[in-house]
Design a protein around this motif. Structure first.
Motif, PDB file in Angstrom:
ATOM      1  N   ALA A 241      16.936 -34.511  20.157  1.00 37.06           N
ATOM      2  CA  ALA A 241      18.025 -34.844  21.082  1.00 37.06           C
ATOM      3  C   ALA A 241      18.803 -36.072  20.625  1.00 37.06           C
ATOM      4  CB  ALA A 241      17.476 -35.053  22.487  1.00 37.06           C
TER       5      ALA A 241
ATOM      6  N   PRO B  29      22.586 -36.045  15.669  1.00 36.69           N
ATOM      7  CA  PRO B  29      23.959 -35.576  15.896  1.00 36.69           C
ATOM      8  C   PRO B  29      23.976 -34.067  16.184  1.00 36.69           C
ATOM      9  CG  PRO B  29      23.798 -36.817  13.844  1.00 36.69           C
ATOM     10  CD  PRO B  29      22.408 -36.646  14.350  1.00 36.69           C
ATOM     11  N   ASP B  30      25.018 -33.629  16.877  1.00 36.51           N
ATOM     12  CA  ASP B  30      25.145 -32.227  17.272  1.00 36.51           C
ATOM     13  C   ASP B  30      25.048 -31.290  16.071  1.00 36.51           C
ATOM     14  OD1 ASP B  30      25.574 -30.276  19.338  1.00 36.51           O
ATOM     15  OD2 ASP B  30      27.544 -29.940  18.420  1.00 36.51           O
ATOM     16  N   GLU B  31      25.625 -31.657  14.965  1.00 34.95           N
ATOM     17  CA  GLU B  31      25.591 -30.825  13.764  1.00 34.95           C
ATOM     18  C   GLU B  31      24.153 -30.592  13.294  1.00 34.95           C
ATOM     19  OE1 GLU B  31      26.546 -31.725   9.201  1.00 34.95           O
ATOM     20  OE2 GLU B  31      28.336 -31.812  10.473  1.00 34.95           O
TER      21      GLU B  31
ATOM     22  N   ARG C 266      21.420 -30.815  15.159  1.00 36.49           N
ATOM     23  CA  ARG C 266      20.737 -29.995  16.167  1.00 36.49           C
ATOM     24  C   ARG C 266      21.086 -28.515  15.991  1.00 36.49           C
ATOM     25  NH1 ARG C 266      22.497 -34.011  19.747  1.00 36.49           N
ATOM     26  NH2 ARG C 266      23.934 -32.538  20.718  1.00 36.49           N
ATOM     27  N   GLN C 267      22.343 -28.225  15.764  1.00 37.48           N
ATOM     28  CA  GLN C 267      22.771 -26.840  15.592  1.00 37.48           C
ATOM     29  C   GLN C 267      22.150 -26.218  14.341  1.00 37.48           C
ATOM     30  OE1 GLN C 267      24.295 -25.085  17.892  1.00 37.48           O
ATOM     31  NE2 GLN C 267      24.253 -26.939  19.132  1.00 37.48           N
TER      32      GLN C 267
END
Length: 112
Positions: free
Chosen positions: A91, A94-96, A98-99
């Motif tokens: 969590a 960064p979003d990248e 996590r994706q």
């Protein structure tokens, strides 16, 4: 943290007897804390003793079967903690990142 003597622990659980408690300790499915005052059981030991009695009484488990069930429950609990730590760490990424991890997990699960 509540600490129970063997007698106090037995008094809190209807199905728990002295011999049964001794048996659980000998099986190492309950492990009291040894202190200057003697053996003391924690709140988690009380919960485990209640579960052990339920498994013995309701399902007729004893000996190796009871040890195996408790070992599996301990393992599942440990894995749950690991998963929570992993999710917390992920969590913070960064979003990248996590994706990318989610995509790899989906790919790995699809291959199973």
């Amino acid at each position: 943290m509540a600490r129970y003597t063997a007698e106090e622990l037995i008094a809190t659980i209807d199905e728990l007897t002295g011999p049964r408690l001794t048996h659980y300790v000998e099986m190492r499915v309950l492990q009291p804390v040894i202190s200057a005052e003697g053996a003391r059981f924690r709140e988690i030991d009380r919960a485990r003793a209640r579960l052990l009695c339920d498994l013995s009484e309701d399902y007729g488990l004893d000996g190796d079967a009871l040890s195996l069930v408790m070992q599996l429950l301990d393992e599942a609990h440990g894995l749950r903690g690991e998963m929570q730590a992993l999710m917390a760490a992920l969590a913070e990424e960064p979003d990248e990142a996590r994706q990318r991890v989610i995509a790899r997990i989906r790919l790995a699960r699809a291959q199973d």
